[in-house]
Design an enzyme around this catalytic site. Structure first.
Site, PDB file in Angstrom:
ATOM      1  N   ASP A  61      -6.601   3.865   6.552  1.00  0.00           N
ATOM      2  CA  ASP A  61      -7.566   3.916   5.460  1.00  0.00           C
ATOM      3  C   ASP A  61      -8.667   2.867   5.662  1.00  0.00           C
ATOM      4  O   ASP A  61      -8.379   1.723   6.023  1.00  0.00           O
ATOM      5  CB  ASP A  61      -6.805   3.620   4.155  1.00  0.00           C
ATOM      6  CG  ASP A  61      -7.620   3.878   2.907  1.00  0.00           C
ATOM      7  OD1 ASP A  61      -7.969   5.034   2.667  1.00  0.00           O
ATOM      8  OD2 ASP A  61      -7.911   2.911   2.168  1.00  0.00           O
ATOM      9  N   GLU A  90      -9.842   6.479   9.509  1.00  0.00           N
ATOM     10  CA  GLU A  90     -10.741   6.932   8.453  1.00  0.00           C
ATOM     11  C   GLU A  90     -11.878   5.915   8.454  1.00  0.00           C
ATOM     12  O   GLU A  90     -11.763   4.832   7.883  1.00  0.00           O
ATOM     13  CB  GLU A  90     -10.058   6.958   7.086  1.00  0.00           C
ATOM     14  CG  GLU A  90     -10.958   7.615   6.047  1.00  0.00           C
ATOM     15  CD  GLU A  90     -11.190   6.814   4.775  1.00  0.00           C
ATOM     16  OE1 GLU A  90     -11.707   7.387   3.816  1.00  0.00           O
ATOM     17  OE2 GLU A  90     -10.878   5.611   4.736  1.00  0.00           O
TER      18      GLU A  90
HETATM   19  C1  NOJ Z   1     -10.246   6.186   1.349  1.00  0.00           C
HETATM   20  C2  NOJ Z   1      -9.257   7.063   0.675  1.00  0.00           C
HETATM   21  O1  NOJ Z   1      -9.268   8.313   1.295  1.00  0.00           O
HETATM   22  C3  NOJ Z   1      -9.655   7.122  -0.762  1.00  0.00           C
HETATM   23  O2  NOJ Z   1      -8.937   8.099  -1.467  1.00  0.00           O
HETATM   24  C4  NOJ Z   1      -9.462   5.747  -1.356  1.00  0.00           C
HETATM   25  O3  NOJ Z   1      -9.930   5.763  -2.694  1.00  0.00           O
HETATM   26  C5  NOJ Z   1     -10.245   4.701  -0.585  1.00  0.00           C
HETATM   27  N1  NOJ Z   1     -10.108   4.842   0.836  1.00  0.00           N
HETATM   28  C6  NOJ Z   1      -9.777   3.315  -0.945  1.00  0.00           C
HETATM   29  O4  NOJ Z   1      -8.492   3.089  -0.439  1.00  0.00           O
END
Ligand code: NOJ
Length: 559
Positions: free
Chosen positions: A221, A283
């Protein structure tokens, strides 16, 4: 622990090999997949019971969004304990069963890792609050004194991704207003200080914990956010996750700092010390594609989500450009390209592609009842064409739960039901992501459409969802579910994920490419175009009565 080293990427610059280079990976959002106990929240036993669906669909792996203990301020992306399961979702034993059952069905399991921030309920953060300014406990986070004579102004002008300032002031143990801490997301998600050796050691240990339990990898993440520019310089721009720019722009001081790469090199060494080709998926909302490719250099992560592809306009020139650029950028570092159209953070593509803005690439963050509504038939038609195009591309593809049912966004959800912190933090101006997170329908005539044994559902399901239920589509020729199954089977049979793309045409209205022996054509234009010569293997919608490929349709033909 299995310590056999595995090399799955040629560090001399040759292309990577391994299951993940061509895998189709299905994202499960645990809250909304399947509820075994009827409390309205999906859970791990619910997932385990439904794994047969995924094996039948024909995917290679699942990625599970977070299921760890959490106050759920951001639906579990606020982790209070990285080594356990929240009672909402089950137990560690349930996680072990899920992993074992998935393996028995030939499915790999990827779990979510949230290293940029913890929950404010994490033991480290509660200790930091109690210990006060200058303490070793506070050093694990980003605490600073405020500006102005009484420190009442935040330390810099950074905005939270969810809206509002990225800093919150704490009250000291003596009851007086104290320092501020940084949170790029919700106030309940304090950012960690990744320059601190204890933070690095902790996450290596968390990786080991899940690797030892048998997971096949991690979706990381906010992988582009861990290191901040040391001076925390002001950034006068509005907070923007991704603008779709094709050229490199000045880099914000909170994103994509060069220091993040050393962290992933260390993690990669750890994963490579385990057998079985375990992977790291970034991500990282980083652009342009060349900059993103740095995350998947041979000694770093294995894959990165291709959000530029997800955001691309629905037009032949835009799709040609993004596909070409994506392949070039990852080829340059020997990594596979990834493709994705939907996830838990964006408007589902069956609805997004039904918005007028999709022709230019616009992207609303959520849709409410008072907003322009998508044209549902057009959206679904384009979504099916987009998916069939995507699944013919070489590389790895990500699917988001429910897209195999053609599920639309819930675009008329009552605002009182919304739970995404974006809605509150933006002062009720940005609706956010609840519309793509609604529990999915399995059986048309069952309570909660078969999501669970009761009517309970943590977000309301639209009344029209019976028609999308799996049992209304399974075995029905032409259904979206059967289209996905066919595409996944053919993709595997013809090795499209490990093929090579060669453009045959790239006009203003039609795209045609060959992936080894298969010709793929998508018609974006208003008039039908001839089907390429050969045996028609798949079509995202029926052909024109005169035999042409109609507007917003993709076909696969064996040349
Ligand atoms: C990316 C995640 O996919 C999202 O759902 C989340 O709110 C943010 N990162 C913060 O962790």
């Amino acid at each position: 622990m299995n310590t056999t080293p595995t090399t799955t990427q040629d560090t001399t610059g040759g292309p990577a090999t391994g299951w993940w280079t061509e895998a189709v990976i299905y994202q499960i959002y645990p809250r909304s997949f399947a509820d075994s106990d009827g409390d309205g929240f999906g859970d791990l036993p619910g997932i385990t019971a439904r794994l047969g669906h995924l094996a039948e669909l024909g995917v290679d792996a699942v990625w599970l969004s977070p299921f760890y203990p959490s106050p759920q301020a951001d639906a579990g992306y606020d982790v209070a304990d990285y080594r356990d399961v929240d009672p909402l979702f089950g137990t560690l034993e349930d996680a072990d069963k899920l992993i074992a059952e998935a393996r028995a069905k030939g499915l790999k399991v990827i779990v979510d890792l949230v290293p940029n921030h913890t929950s404010s309920a994490h033991r480290w953060f509660t200790a930091a609050l109690a210990a006060g300014p200058g303490s070793p406990e506070r050093a694990r986070y980003v605490f600073r004194d405020g500006l102005g004579p009484d420190g009442a102004q935040p330390p810099n002008d950074w905005q939270s991704v969810f809206g509002g300032p990225a800093w919150t002031r704490v009250t000291d143990p003596d009851g007086r207003p104290g320092q501020w801490y940084l949170h790029l997301f919700d106030t309940a998600q304090p950012d960690l200080n990744w320059d601190h050796p204890e933070v690095r050691a902790e996450f290596l240990d968390v990786l080991r914990f899940w690797l030892d339990r048998g997971v096949d990898g991690f979706r990381v993440d906010v992988a582009h956010g861990l290191i901040k520019q040391a001076d925390l310089a002001d950034w006068q721009e509005p907070q923007e996750i991704l603008s779709g720019a094709e050229v490199e722009k000045p880099r914000p001081p909170m994103w994509d700092q060069d220091g993040v790469h050393e962290i992933y090199r260390e993690w990669r060494r750890l994963l490579d010390s385990y057998g079985g080709e375990r992977i790291l998926v970034a991500e990282a909302w980083v652009e342009p594609a060349e900059r993103l490719a740095r995350y998947v250099r041979p000694d770093e992560m294995h894959q990165a989500f291709n959000f530029e592809y997800l955001l691309a306009a629905w037009s032949a020139p835009a799709q040609y450009a993004v596909i070409t650029r994506s392949l070039e950028a990852t080829d340059a570092v020997g990594a596979p390209t990834t493709w994705v159209l939907s996830n838990h953070d964006v408007v589902r593509h069956a609805s997004r592609l039904g918005l007028a803005t999709t022709l230019t690439g616009g992207r609303p963050n959520g849709i409410g009842a008072g907003d322009p509504q998508p044209d549902a038939p057009t959206g679904l038609r384009r979504a099916r064409a987009a998916t069939l195009l995507m699944l013919a591309l070489p590389g790895s593809a990500y699917l988001y739960q429910g897209e195999e049912l053609g599920l639309p966004e819930h675009t008329t959800m009552p605002d009182e039901a919304r739970q995404d912190p974006t809605w509150v933090r933006s002062g009720h101006t940005v609706r956010g992501r609840d519309g793509c997170r609604v529990p999915i329908p399995w059986e048309a005539d069952a309570p909660s459409y078969g999501f669970g044994p009761t009517d309970a559902s943590w977000l309301p399901q639209p009344p029209s969802w019976a028609e999308y239920a799996l049992d209304r589509q399974r075995g029905v020729p032409g259904s979206t579910y059967e289209l996905y199954r066919t595409a996944l089977r053919l993709r595997r049979e013809h090795g499209l994920g490990r093929g090579t793309l060669r453009w045959l045409s790239s006009g203003d209205e039609v795209l045609t490419f060959a992936n080894d022996g298969i010709t793929v054509l998508t018609n974006f234009g208003p008039a039908p175009v001839p089907v390429p010569e050969g045996e028609l293997l798949a079509s995202s919608a029926p052909l024109d009565p005169a035999g042409g490929v109609p507007t917003d349709v993709t076909v696969w033909v064996r040349a």
